[in-house]
Scaffold this motif. Structure first.
Motif, mmCIF file in Angstrom:
data_model
loop_
_atom_site.group_PDB
_atom_site.id
_atom_site.type_symbol
_atom_site.label_atom_id
_atom_site.label_comp_id
_atom_site.label_asym_id
_atom_site.label_seq_id
_atom_site.Cartn_x
_atom_site.Cartn_y
_atom_site.Cartn_z
ATOM 1 N N UNK A 41 0.845 -1.202 0.000
ATOM 2 C CA UNK A 41 0.000 0.000 0.000
ATOM 3 C C UNK A 41 0.875 1.243 0.000
ATOM 4 N N UNK A 42 1.970 1.206 0.792
ATOM 5 C CA UNK A 42 2.829 2.384 0.895
ATOM 6 C C UNK A 42 3.687 2.540 -0.359
ATOM 7 N N UNK A 43 4.197 1.431 -0.865
ATOM 8 C CA UNK A 43 5.190 1.515 -1.940
ATOM 9 C C UNK A 43 4.554 1.785 -3.295
ATOM 10 N N UNK A 44 3.458 1.085 -3.626
ATOM 11 C CA UNK A 44 2.977 1.114 -5.002
ATOM 12 C C UNK A 44 2.484 2.510 -5.362
ATOM 13 N N UNK A 45 2.698 2.891 -6.613
ATOM 14 C CA UNK A 45 2.379 4.252 -7.036
ATOM 15 C C UNK A 45 1.041 4.346 -7.754
ATOM 16 N N UNK A 46 0.584 3.225 -8.322
ATOM 17 C CA UNK A 46 -0.704 3.267 -9.002
ATOM 18 C C UNK A 46 -1.802 3.021 -7.992
ATOM 19 N N UNK A 47 -2.874 3.788 -8.135
ATOM 20 C CA UNK A 47 -3.854 3.795 -7.053
ATOM 21 C C UNK A 47 -4.635 2.487 -6.998
ATOM 22 N N UNK A 48 -4.846 1.856 -8.156
ATOM 23 C CA UNK A 48 -5.590 0.598 -8.124
ATOM 24 C C UNK A 48 -4.740 -0.501 -7.495
ATOM 25 N N UNK A 49 -3.434 -0.461 -7.787
ATOM 26 C CA UNK A 49 -2.572 -1.452 -7.147
ATOM 27 C C UNK A 49 -2.541 -1.235 -5.643
ATOM 28 N N UNK A 50 -2.563 0.026 -5.230
ATOM 29 C CA UNK A 50 -2.638 0.313 -3.802
ATOM 30 C C UNK A 50 -3.888 -0.323 -3.208
ATOM 31 N N UNK A 51 -5.000 -0.145 -3.936
ATOM 32 C CA UNK A 51 -6.256 -0.708 -3.437
ATOM 33 C C UNK A 51 -6.162 -2.229 -3.347
ATOM 34 N N UNK A 112 8.083 13.677 4.517
ATOM 35 C CA UNK A 112 8.633 13.934 5.850
ATOM 36 C C UNK A 112 7.527 13.888 6.896
ATOM 37 N N UNK A 113 6.400 14.548 6.575
ATOM 38 C CA UNK A 113 5.289 14.555 7.534
ATOM 39 C C UNK A 113 4.802 13.134 7.782
ATOM 40 N N UNK A 114 4.687 12.349 6.695
ATOM 41 C CA UNK A 114 4.251 10.964 6.845
ATOM 42 C C UNK A 114 5.211 10.174 7.711
ATOM 43 N N UNK A 115 6.509 10.378 7.477
ATOM 44 C CA UNK A 115 7.504 9.630 8.240
ATOM 45 C C UNK A 115 7.411 9.968 9.719
ATOM 46 N N UNK A 116 7.224 11.262 10.033
ATOM 47 C CA UNK A 116 7.150 11.663 11.445
ATOM 48 C C UNK A 116 5.934 11.020 12.107
ATOM 49 N N UNK A 117 4.785 11.091 11.405
ATOM 50 C CA UNK A 117 3.556 10.527 11.989
ATOM 51 C C UNK A 117 3.728 9.033 12.214
ATOM 52 N N UNK A 121 3.598 6.966 15.730
ATOM 53 C CA UNK A 121 2.632 5.874 15.898
ATOM 54 C C UNK A 121 3.343 4.583 16.277
ATOM 55 N N UNK A 122 4.451 4.303 15.570
ATOM 56 C CA UNK A 122 5.197 3.074 15.835
ATOM 57 C C UNK A 122 5.720 3.070 17.261
ATOM 58 N N UNK A 123 6.260 4.232 17.688
ATOM 59 C CA UNK A 123 6.810 4.311 19.040
ATOM 60 C C UNK A 123 5.710 4.054 20.067
ATOM 61 N N UNK A 124 4.532 4.677 19.835
ATOM 62 C CA UNK A 124 3.419 4.483 20.774
ATOM 63 C C UNK A 124 3.015 3.021 20.844
ATOM 64 N N UNK A 125 2.854 2.418 19.672
ATOM 65 C CA UNK A 125 2.408 1.028 19.628
ATOM 66 C C UNK A 125 3.427 0.121 20.302
ATOM 67 N N UNK A 126 4.707 0.328 19.988
ATOM 68 C CA UNK A 126 5.744 -0.510 20.584
ATOM 69 C C UNK A 126 5.733 -0.351 22.098
ATOM 70 N N UNK A 127 5.584 0.890 22.544
ATOM 71 C CA UNK A 127 5.536 1.164 23.974
ATOM 72 C C UNK A 127 4.412 0.371 24.626
ATOM 73 N N UNK A 128 3.230 0.462 24.013
ATOM 74 C CA UNK A 128 2.075 -0.231 24.589
ATOM 75 C C UNK A 128 2.284 -1.737 24.565
ATOM 76 N N UNK A 129 2.778 -2.251 23.412
ATOM 77 C CA UNK A 129 2.921 -3.702 23.269
ATOM 78 C C UNK A 129 3.936 -4.223 24.273
#
Lengths: 193, 470
Positions: A41-51, A112-117, A121-129
């Motif tokens: 989902x993150x890598x593919x550039x065509x929207x149907x392939x993402x779907x 950049x914004x996506x990477x920060x978010x 999120x990853x840090x929060x999830x890892x913390x909780x897990x």
């Protein structure tokens, strides 16, 4: 009759070795499928392939629910997300896309914004897990859950259930309002009057 | 030189060395074995059946205990059943296609396939399958190759998976789930993704139009279909398909369709919706041949094209199965199952009960009856326009199902021992509904029989003389 019962008991007893291995095999296939779909989902550039990658993730998640014995959750996941939401996404893309191959080209600040978010999120999830103490053994899963879920919805959780239904009703009315036919002739005639 | 046409027989590739030997061996086997196979076809057929039964028996007595010791019994059983379901679906689809062509032929005063295999062209679908496998597998240049190749399987796998939870009898089910009906609906809802992707990935206007129509149609018809199913489910009080089926064991008048007027109408609403969801005529807009070349599968050829049809016929069978189980008495015959107790004990009585009163055979009869009705409608009714299709769904069927749902709620609320007068009235109305249903079925049989007995007049004298078996 007694023979058949004994046979069933031995069948159940024999379920340990092979079935356990098959179960873990299923788990790994589904888990890798879900993760691969998510990466796709993150890598593919065509929207149907993402779907389609999203479809793989959703179906693999439904498979994991089935594997865990959460049949209702799995079926609802298939109906709502895979059969409903995803179809709407694909359908919307078909209706709105100008060229047959739409591709994403994100700018640097978007990435950049996506990477920060994602990092937060990853840090929060890892913390909780990592902080949660998980129960050691899984309990028995009840086979019949539909009636119980229905009674919970219309009993203890009636107010949230009704609130959600009102929300959906509002959404439906909004959609109908947006999609209403615009009768220009009548408006003009009214203005003229 | 190259422009001169060379006959195909002279273009045959010449193999040399080991390949040549293999080819000549295969040709020799075919030369000797072909006529022998043709001569002893019944022997080969029944021999294969006997060998298969013996193999199953040997497997059960010799291999299964070993597997049981190793703890792999369930896994092997599941794999065998999965392969068996795949085989069942394929054979079913093949024979439904052949049957559809025969029905279409009769309705259009033709004979349909008559040559391949001898008796009424029974192996026409087999030959078509071989043809489809050997055809060139073309992919358009502009197509999204990966999705183009993936799409047929996306359309085929969900209906096949649905057979996992579809009961053929009260114990003839692979996985009897508490939410069997919901599971089936969730899988049938996934089928459309394959068609949307096929239409998109082909990069053609016709396929895209077909896929869009399919999307509109299936998404809109899912709502009245689901709500029409809720009506009998409300009476049954469970989603477990085997439980719903066994509620209706008391004969014709206990079938859920004849419980009250609302379930009776819901049967027809669901049937219309199932026609639309299987893209059968008059709702076959996604593949409208006369408008869209072939609709969503225009660009497909060979086996990938055939896979779409396997999926379509599998979905038809599943949808017919749902209608049968939820509305029309599942695997029970119109006679009450209690009468079967009079037959006594023993395997012969069990077999007779299975044939006369309730068993997978009855489920199969009813499903094939529904499939035949689908075919009859397909070759009789003209295709609707897309706006008519959506009008019928949103402005006719949807309000109707809402009325049915509300009406059924009120009816079932009062249809209880607390209201003896209404309960009695409800029983009388139920019997009336049963009679109406019987009259409708009788009319169906009379019309079908009229067509059948007059078929020779339809076909024409010359054809009948040339093909006496027709």
């Amino acid at each position: 009759m007694a023979e058949s019962t004994a046979w069933t008991m031995t069948l159940l007893a024999s379920a340990q070795g092979g079935a356990g291995m098959a179960e873990s095999l299923c788990f790994w296939v589904l888990a890798i499928g879900a993760l691969a779909g998510a990466v796709g989902v993150v890598i593919s550039k065509e929207i149907i392939r993402t779907a389609m990658c999203l479809l793989a993730t959703l179906v693999a998640m439904a498979g994991l629910y089935f594997l865990l014995g959460g049949y209702f959750l799995g079926a609802v996941q298939l109906i709502v997300y895979a059969g409903g939401t995803l179809v709407l996404i694909v359908f919307g893309v078909m209706l709105t896309a100008r060229s047959p191959q739409v591709s994403f080209e994100p700018r640097w600040f978007e990435m950049a914004a996506g990477a920060v978010i994602c990092a937060v999120l990853l840090a929060t999830l890892l913390h909780v897990v990592l902080r949660t103490t998980w129960p050691g053994e899984a309990g028995d899963v009840p086979d019949a859950t539909v009636a119980a879920i229905g009674q919970q919805f219309l009993g203890d959780y009636l107010v949230p259930f009704e609130a959600a239904s009102i929300l959906l009703l509002v959404v439906m009315i909004g959609a109908a309002f947006l999609a209403r036919p615009i009768r220009r002739d009548r408006r003009r005639s009214r203005r003229n009057v | 030189m190259s422009s001169i046409w060379v006959p195909w027989s002279d273009r045959r590739k010449q193999y040399t060395g080991l390949r040549g030997r293999i080819v000549s061996c295969a040709a020799a086997v075919y030369r000797i074995g072909g006529p022998l196979l043709k001569r002893f076809a019944p022997v080969v057929f029944f021999g294969t059946v006997i060998v298969a039964i013996a193999a199953i028996w040997l497997f059960a007595t010799l291999v299964m205990p070993l597997l049981h010791k190793a703890g792999w019994l369930f896994v092997v059983r599941d794999v065998i059943i999965a392969v068996a379901v795949l085989g069942l679906v394929t054979v079913l689809a093949m024979y439904c296609i052949w049957w559809e062509r025969k029905v279409a032929g009769r309705i259009q005063s033709r004979l349909g396939p008559m040559r391949t295999g001898g008796w009424h062209g029974w192996s026409q679908s087999l030959a078509d399958g071989i043809k489809c496998i050997t055809k060139e597998d073309t992919v358009p240049d502009d197509a999204d190759h990966l999705l183009f190749r993936l799409a047929p399987y996306l359309a085929f796998v969900p209906p096949v998976c649905a057979f996992m939870a579809l009961p053929f009898g009260s114990s003839w089910v692979f996985r009897d789930m508490d939410l069997g009906l919901l599971f089936l609906l969730s899988l049938l809802g996934l089928e459309i993704i394959g068609i949307l992707v096929a239409g998109w990935a082909s990069a053609s206007k016709w396929t895209l139009l077909g896929a869009m129509r399919q999307g509109c149609q299936v998404i809109s018809y899912e709502i009245p279909m689901g709500m029409a199913l809720l009506v009998p489910i409300m009476c049954a009080g469970t989603l477990r398909l085997t439980a719903i089926g066994d509620m209706q064991s008391g004969g014709w008048f206990t079938w859920l369709a004849f419980r009250n007027p609302f379930t009776f109408v819901a049967l027809f609403v669901y049937f219309i919706g199932s026609l639309a969801s299987c893209k059968r005529a008059p709702f076959d807009l996604p593949e409208a041949e006369s408008e869209l070349v072939g609709g969503f599968h225009t660009e497909y050829s060979g086996f990938r094209w055939a896979v779409f049809f396997f999926g379509e016929y599998a979905a038809m069978f599943v949808v017919s199965g749902i209608t049968t189980i939820v509305f029309l008495g599942a695997w029970h015959s119109p006679l009450p199952a209690e009468w079967g107790m009079a037959l006594g004990k023993g395997w012969l009585a069990d077999a007779a009960r299975g044939v006369i009163f309730s068993g997978p055979l009855w489920f199969f009869y009813k499903c094939t009856w529904f499939i035949f009705t689908h075919m009859w409608l397909r070759w009789t009714l003209p295709r609707l326009r897309i706006d008519q299709v959506l009008y019928a769904c949103v402005q006719v069927l949807l309000p109707l199902t809402m009325v049915l749902l509300l009406g059924n709620t009120v009816w079932e609320l009062f249809n209880s021992p607390a209201h003896p007068a209404f309960a009695g009235f409800s029983t009388v109305v139920g019997y009336l509904m049963g009679l109406v249903g019987a009259v409708l079925l009788g009319g169906f049989l009379v019309i079908a029989g009229h067509g059948w007995w007059n078929r020779r007049r339809l076909v024409g004298r010359m054809t009948v003389q040339a093909l006496p078996g027709a």
